[in-house]
Design a protein around this motif. Structure first.
Motif, PDB file in Angstrom:
ATOM      1  N   THR A 504       0.826  -1.195   0.000  1.00 39.44           N
ATOM      2  CA  THR A 504       0.000   0.000   0.000  1.00 39.44           C
ATOM      3  C   THR A 504       0.870   1.259   0.000  1.00 39.44           C
ATOM      4  O   THR A 504       0.352   2.370  -0.050  1.00 39.44           O
ATOM      5  CB  THR A 504      -0.937   0.037   1.235  1.00 39.44           C
ATOM      6  OG1 THR A 504      -0.138  -0.183   2.404  1.00 39.44           O
ATOM      7  CG2 THR A 504      -2.002  -1.035   1.135  1.00 39.44           C
ATOM      8  N   GLY A 505       2.184   1.080   0.062  1.00 36.49           N
ATOM      9  CA  GLY A 505       3.090   2.230   0.059  1.00 36.49           C
ATOM     10  C   GLY A 505       3.358   2.746  -1.346  1.00 36.49           C
ATOM     11  O   GLY A 505       2.765   2.287  -2.332  1.00 36.49           O
ATOM     12  N   LYS A 506       4.303   3.697  -1.398  1.00 35.13           N
ATOM     13  CA  LYS A 506       4.628   4.326  -2.678  1.00 35.13           C
ATOM     14  C   LYS A 506       5.478   3.415  -3.560  1.00 35.13           C
ATOM     15  O   LYS A 506       6.063   2.456  -3.077  1.00 35.13           O
ATOM     16  CB  LYS A 506       5.400   5.636  -2.420  1.00 35.13           C
ATOM     17  CG  LYS A 506       4.476   6.829  -2.172  1.00 35.13           C
ATOM     18  CD  LYS A 506       5.289   8.110  -2.059  1.00 35.13           C
ATOM     19  CE  LYS A 506       5.625   8.399  -0.592  1.00 35.13           C
ATOM     20  NZ  LYS A 506       6.414   9.579  -0.345  1.00 35.13           N
ATOM     21  N   GLY A 507       5.572   3.760  -4.827  1.00 29.84           N
ATOM     22  CA  GLY A 507       6.497   3.062  -5.721  1.00 29.84           C
ATOM     23  C   GLY A 507       5.816   2.221  -6.775  1.00 29.84           C
ATOM     24  O   GLY A 507       4.668   1.788  -6.618  1.00 29.84           O
ATOM     25  N   ASN A 508       6.561   1.990  -7.883  1.00 29.12           N
ATOM     26  CA  ASN A 508       6.038   1.125  -8.939  1.00 29.12           C
ATOM     27  C   ASN A 508       6.424  -0.323  -8.643  1.00 29.12           C
ATOM     28  O   ASN A 508       7.051  -0.608  -7.627  1.00 29.12           O
ATOM     29  CB  ASN A 508       6.563   1.573 -10.309  1.00 29.12           C
ATOM     30  CG  ASN A 508       8.093   1.575 -10.352  1.00 29.12           C
ATOM     31  OD1 ASN A 508       8.734   0.801  -9.634  1.00 29.12           O
ATOM     32  ND2 ASN A 508       8.647   2.440 -11.170  1.00 29.12           N
ATOM     33  N   ASP A 509       6.058  -1.212  -9.565  1.00 32.03           N
ATOM     34  CA  ASP A 509       6.292  -2.635  -9.298  1.00 32.03           C
ATOM     35  C   ASP A 509       7.774  -2.961  -9.104  1.00 32.03           C
ATOM     36  O   ASP A 509       8.130  -3.749  -8.230  1.00 32.03           O
ATOM     37  CB  ASP A 509       5.714  -3.498 -10.431  1.00 32.03           C
ATOM     38  CG  ASP A 509       4.209  -3.691 -10.246  1.00 32.03           C
ATOM     39  OD1 ASP A 509       3.737  -3.536  -9.104  1.00 32.03           O
ATOM     40  OD2 ASP A 509       3.517  -3.977 -11.242  1.00 32.03           O
ATOM     41  N   VAL A 510       8.629  -2.355  -9.920  1.00 33.64           N
ATOM     42  CA  VAL A 510      10.061  -2.636  -9.785  1.00 33.64           C
ATOM     43  C   VAL A 510      10.547  -2.218  -8.407  1.00 33.64           C
ATOM     44  O   VAL A 510      11.255  -2.964  -7.714  1.00 33.64           O
ATOM     45  CB  VAL A 510      10.872  -1.900 -10.886  1.00 33.64           C
ATOM     46  CG1 VAL A 510      12.373  -2.026 -10.620  1.00 33.64           C
ATOM     47  CG2 VAL A 510      10.529  -2.457 -12.256  1.00 33.64           C
ATOM     48  N   GLN A 511      10.141  -1.038  -7.974  1.00 34.39           N
ATOM     49  CA  GLN A 511      10.565  -0.547  -6.658  1.00 34.39           C
ATOM     50  C   GLN A 511      10.026  -1.442  -5.534  1.00 34.39           C
ATOM     51  O   GLN A 511      10.696  -1.682  -4.527  1.00 34.39           O
ATOM     52  CB  GLN A 511      10.113   0.903  -6.454  1.00 34.39           C
ATOM     53  CG  GLN A 511      10.940   1.867  -7.278  1.00 34.39           C
ATOM     54  CD  GLN A 511      10.260   3.220  -7.431  1.00 34.39           C
ATOM     55  OE1 GLN A 511       9.031   3.304  -7.539  1.00 34.39           O
ATOM     56  NE2 GLN A 511      11.071   4.272  -7.437  1.00 34.39           N
TER      57      GLN A 511
END
Lengths: 564, 434
Positions: A504-511
């Motif tokens: 549920t946090g920030k970032g895209n799939d790679v991150q």
């Protein structure tokens, strides 16, 4: 006369410092003088016998470790593995000092930190962390009374003693003296629990004798209970001489009336002194009866009833130039960090067992005594040393360094260790927050935590509670990791869990995949690993399932369950 | 790493492994033949079922009655199909006693529950130097590790508290199941086959990465254990744990139902466990231990025996013996009945019997051993062994080893390198094997 270990200058064949070695030491000293104290010089482009590696600490004992270990590399024509990168080393030092893997936030901070002295600073921070006290309390409680509490022993009492010992960094010799000479109520003086645990049978103090000498002095005299030692100088008399120190010891198991049930129930236990004077008797194999008096490495103790024999034993064990308790402690500590000690096994230090680095072993034992038996200082020396900062990957130039097949350990790379039940459990909690998953109250989460810990100790426990460098896994362990309630809650993505927070946090799939690796394994995924994860996302509509399954796989992996 | 060397794999053991793997690559046209005979071969595989009476059973009321002594108690002896008498409350067993023998001259000196349990399981007196393996672990090590088609553990303990594999290593620890055959964590819950497959594929790539990283043998050893666990979860041999597949008559025969409260009663549990043991042995498991507790009878011994313990014991032993015989397996499966010790001949003020190790009985049968015999004897009051020779657990286990084809001169090495003789150097009992 028996071999007098405490009085001999060096019990091992001493190494003569060569002129070459001497000049190298001078060079190191010179180099240290011109570098700033925090100078971090990467060990690149240096030959096998030269290194100016430093974690940022400039303690001369650390240099001594580095130089002596290096000289055995040279003698044996092996090269060290490269230095461990930050993530590999950080996971290891967390597990070794505080008993669990690093939390993901710490990993990210440490990797971004540009401070050249960050490794030595991390060691100091961990030694001051409450986790240090907790971890070493667990380790020594298990060593003293076992992972399963024996009957009529107070685990809480034992833990209290070690919490104080490690929390206040009490001198090791004081701790040993307290344990060996303890008397009284098992909660009021928790130190008695060490001996209470060795009094499960009425065996004339045989178990007390065997355990005390083995655990604190690194000597396996127990086989001399029945016969002279086949390989070294220990005689059957010696076992019974040690034994005679314990024969004034008695335990009283108190019972009390329980109003509720109307029956007698167990109350506390205590250790009391009983009248005992003169010799103990034992039988030779020939059937001949012999006597033994309290004698410690040639020092005779008055065998009259007026002598408090265990007090005398505690005094003798903790005095002298290089008492065995120092030698044994250093060996155990070295093995804790490296996977192998200076001797193998670590608690059999005698003339028939070869020593890998005799001069260094002597030196560290001496310095430990000089430091006032400072447990944290001894750890600082080891954790800041060059060999401890190497990768655990072997190379072509050091594949012969394989103590698992019985070769003498050369410490060209750090050896892989199995996590103990407690390390594994605590690491899973750090990585997953599974106990908080779907449980809002602190108390509810704590109850779950304790219940799971019991399951882990039962399933992953070992007979003697000793740390093991070999992997001795079982099917029930694998099933527990694959299908058990902890890992199930770890991946169920309910609020409170680490996985829920991450997704549920920030970032895209790679991150997010990167963060998943950092959380579980303390490192970033490699390029092929990222590409592999991508394939799973492409092949499966259910993105959440891919995350869950990937986290499951990381937690179940060999990389997770080993300290490397 | 140490996994393959520390427990002191003997040369002979190692050669045994080589022979076993050589046998797995026969000429191609043999394979179908081998497969066709696999079921038949499995039946012929040697095994041992240990009936463990935890608490210490009063053998004087079961196998060695003293009707003419003040110690004799309430029970009368009856004749059997063998050449010995046993308790009147064991009538079904009496009818199969030609297959079973009683060693009446055990004298084992350990009368504490923990120490007696250790001694009877391992043949060694507890010793601070070393943890000895239970005999089930020895069988797992010597026999189980050579059965390449065995997908479930080689030492299974039903309903018991477990024992230690000691220096043989955790691979040979008893695999614990309860009497209902449930195995902890074997069920992946709501994770379906596709999800599990995805998980295992992901796991495989992480594991392989670590194995390739030049960090010694541990990584591979971990993967091997997971393979075994996954094989177990998916194995057809897991069916052996499911006694509900048996016909009701069979379950009833084993548990003595419905007279003793049927499946739910204590007797039902022992019978069900024995039935599961038979199914496991049939699947190739070489050692099964079945725990039957409730024998620590310091009070009210005769009522408890007559109404609870003995009917269940009688039904279980009799059903197992006849079932194995009917299936042609009795010659290959050794049955052993024992506890940590037995109980005092003297009857105490609470009409109970206390701990007693000086003179007692162990029952043994099957596996090609001679049945219907009483080996040795006790004096008229049961207070001591009166025959010339008394026996230790090592002699019982040496007899089992003989029956299972484990060489008696086998020596294992403890972790600190000391040689440890099989069954503590006990000798097979001549009257049984001769």
């Amino acid at each position: 006369m028996l071999m007098d270990l405490t009085r001999t200058k060096s019990i091992f064949a001493g190494q003569i410092t060569s002129r070459l070695e001497f000049s190298r030491k001078v060079m190191i000293l010179v180099a240290m003088a011109v570098l700033p104290a925090t100078g971090f010089v990467p060990a690149i482009g240096l030959g096998a016998d030269e290194s100016s590696f430093t974690t940022g600490s400039s303690d001369v004992i650390i240099q001594e470790i580095n130089s002596q270990v290096r000289s055995t590399w040279k003698d044996n024509e092996v090269d060290p593995s490269p230095l461990a990168d930050d993530s590999e080393w950080m996971r290891r030092v967390y597990l070794d000092i505080v008993g669990h893997i690093p939390p993901v936030d710490d990993v990210e901070k440490f990797m971004a930190d540009k401070d050249k002295a960050k490794r030595t600073k991390l060691i100091d921070r961990l030694l001051d962390d409450p986790g240090y006290t907790r971890n070493w309390t667990t380790i020594w409680t298990n060593l003293c009374i076992g992972q399963q509490t024996p009957r009529r022993v107070s685990r809480e009492g034992m833990q209290k003693i070690f919490r104080e010992a490690f929390g206040k960094n009490r001198p090791w010799k004081d701790v040993v003296a307290d344990l060996v000479s303890a008397e009284g109520h098992y909660e009021e003086n928790g130190a008695v629990n060490f001996l209470l645990a060795q009094m499960q049978d009425q065996d004339d103090g045989v178990q007390m004798t065997a355990k005390t000498t083995r655990l604190f002095m690194g000597m396996q005299v127990q086989c001399t209970q029945c016969h002279d030692h086949p390989f070294n100088d220990w005689k059957q008399d010696q076992f019974w001489q040690y034994n005679s120190f314990f024969r004034q010891t008695a335990k009283v198991d108190h019972r009390r009336f329980d109003q509720k049930s109307g029956r007698m129930v167990d109350d506390f236990s205590e250790i009391v002194e009983r009248n005992f004077a003169g010799p103990v008797y034992f039988e030779k194999r020939s059937g001949l009866m012999k006597v033994a008096y309290p004698v410690y490495f040639g020092t005779e103790v008055n065998p009259d009833g007026g002598t408090d024999r265990r007090k005398e034993l505690a005094r003798l064990m903790t005095t002298g130039e290089r008492p065995m308790i120092s030698v044994a402690y250093i060996n155990r500590l070295w093995a804790h960090f490296f996977g192998y000690g200076f001797t193998n096994p670590i608690d059999d230090i005698s003339t028939h067992i070869p020593v890998t680095h005799p001069a260094l072993f002597d030196r560290l034992a001496d310095e430990f005594v000089k430091s006032g038996y400072d447990c944290k200082q001894a750890m600082r020396w080891i954790a800041n040393s060059e060999p401890y900062n190497l990768t655990s990957r072997g190379t072509k130039k050091n594949h012969l360094d394989n103590p698992a097949i019985g070769e003498a350990a050369l410490f060209t790379h750090v050896y892989v260790k199995s996590l103990t039940a407690e390390q594994l459990y605590d690491s899973l909690i750090i990585a997953t927050n599974a106990h908080k998953s779907g449980r809002s109250g602190w108390e509810q989460a704590e109850i779950q935590r304790r219940d799971w810990l019991q399951q882990f100790v039962r399933t992953f426990g070992t007979d003697d509670g000793e740390e093991s460098s070999s992997f001795d896994g079982t099917i029930p362990q694998a099933l527990m990791m694959m299908n058990g309630p902890l890992v199930r809650d770890a991946v169920n993505v309910k609020p409170g869990s680490q996985l829920h927070d991450l997704l549920t946090g920030k970032g895209n799939d790679v991150q997010k995949v990167q963060k998943l690796y950092l959380t579980a394994l303390g490192r970033n995924p490699t390029k092929p690993e990222l590409a592999n994860a991508q394939k799973f996302f492409q092949g499966n509509q259910d993105t959440l399932a891919v995350y869950q399954d990937l986290f499951w796989a990381l937690l179940n992996s060999n990389e997770f369950v080993f300290n490397h | 790493m140490n996994l393959f060397t520390s427990s002191g794999m003997s040369r002979r053991h190692f050669m045994g492994h080589l022979a076993a793997s050589a046998a797995t690559i026969p000429a191609l046209n043999f394979i179908s033949h081998v497969k066709a005979n696999a079921a038949e071969l499995k039946k012929k595989q040697k095994a041992c079922i240990l009936m463990w009476m935890s608490g210490g059973p009063p053998s004087i009321d079961i196998w060695d009655l003293k009707p003419d002594s003040k110690n004799g108690g309430e029970f009368k002896p009856i004749s059997t199909k063998g050449n010995l008498q046993i308790s009147e409350h064991m009538p079904k067993t009496a009818a199969v006693m030609d297959n079973l023998s009683v060693i009446r001259a055990m004298s084992t000196r350990e009368a504490d529950h923990g120490r007696g349990r250790y001694y009877m399981h391992t043949s060694y007196i507890p010793n601070p130097t070393v943890v000895h393996p239970a005999f089930g672990s020895v069988v797992s090590y010597e026999v189980g590790s050579k059965r390449k088609d065995l997908e479930i553990p080689a030492f299974i303990s039903i309903g018991g508290g477990g024992s230690s594999p000691g220096f043989l290593g955790m691979t040979h620890s008893p695999f614990l199941v309860d009497a209902s055959g449930r195995i902890n964590n074997a069920d992946p819950g709501d994770v379906g086959p596709d999800r599990m497959e995805q998980r295992l594929r992901m796991l495989g790539s992480v594991e392989d990465g670590f194995i390739r990283s030049d960090r010694g043998e541990s990584g591979q050893a971990h993967k091997d254990v997971y393979l075994k666990a996954v094989n177990l979860m998916r194995s057809k041999q897991m069916e052996a744990f499911k006694i509900e597949q048996e016909k009701k008559e069979v379950v009833d025969a084993y548990s003595g139902a419905p007279a003793q409260g049927g499946m739910m009663g204590g007797g039902g549990q022992f019978g069900r466990s024995l039935l599961m043991a038979r199914r496991l042995v049939e699947s190739g498991v070489p050692f099964v231990e079945v725990d039957f507790g409730g024998w620590d009878l310091h009070a009210n011994v005769f009522e408890t025996l007559k109404n609870q313990r003995l009917p269940a014991l009688d039904a279980g032993i009799a059903a197992l013996t006849s079932d194995l015989k009917q299936r042609g397996m009795l010659n290959d499966v050794v049955l052993v009945w024992m506890g940590e010790f037995a109980r005092t001949p003297r009857i105490n003020q609470d009409v109970g019997r206390d701990h007693w190790a000086n003179s007692w009985s162990v029952m043994i049968g099957g596996g090609g051993l001679k049945g219907g015999l009483a080996i040795g004897e006790t004096d008229k009051d049961g207070l001591s062994v009166s025959s010339p020779k008394s026996y230790q657990p090592g002699d019982v286990w040496a007899t089992v080893a003989h029956a299972m084809g484990i060489p008696l001169d086998t020596v294992h090495k403890s972790k600190n390198g000391r040689p440890m003789k099989l069954a503590n150097g006990g000798t097979a009992i001549q009257e049984l094997v001769g």
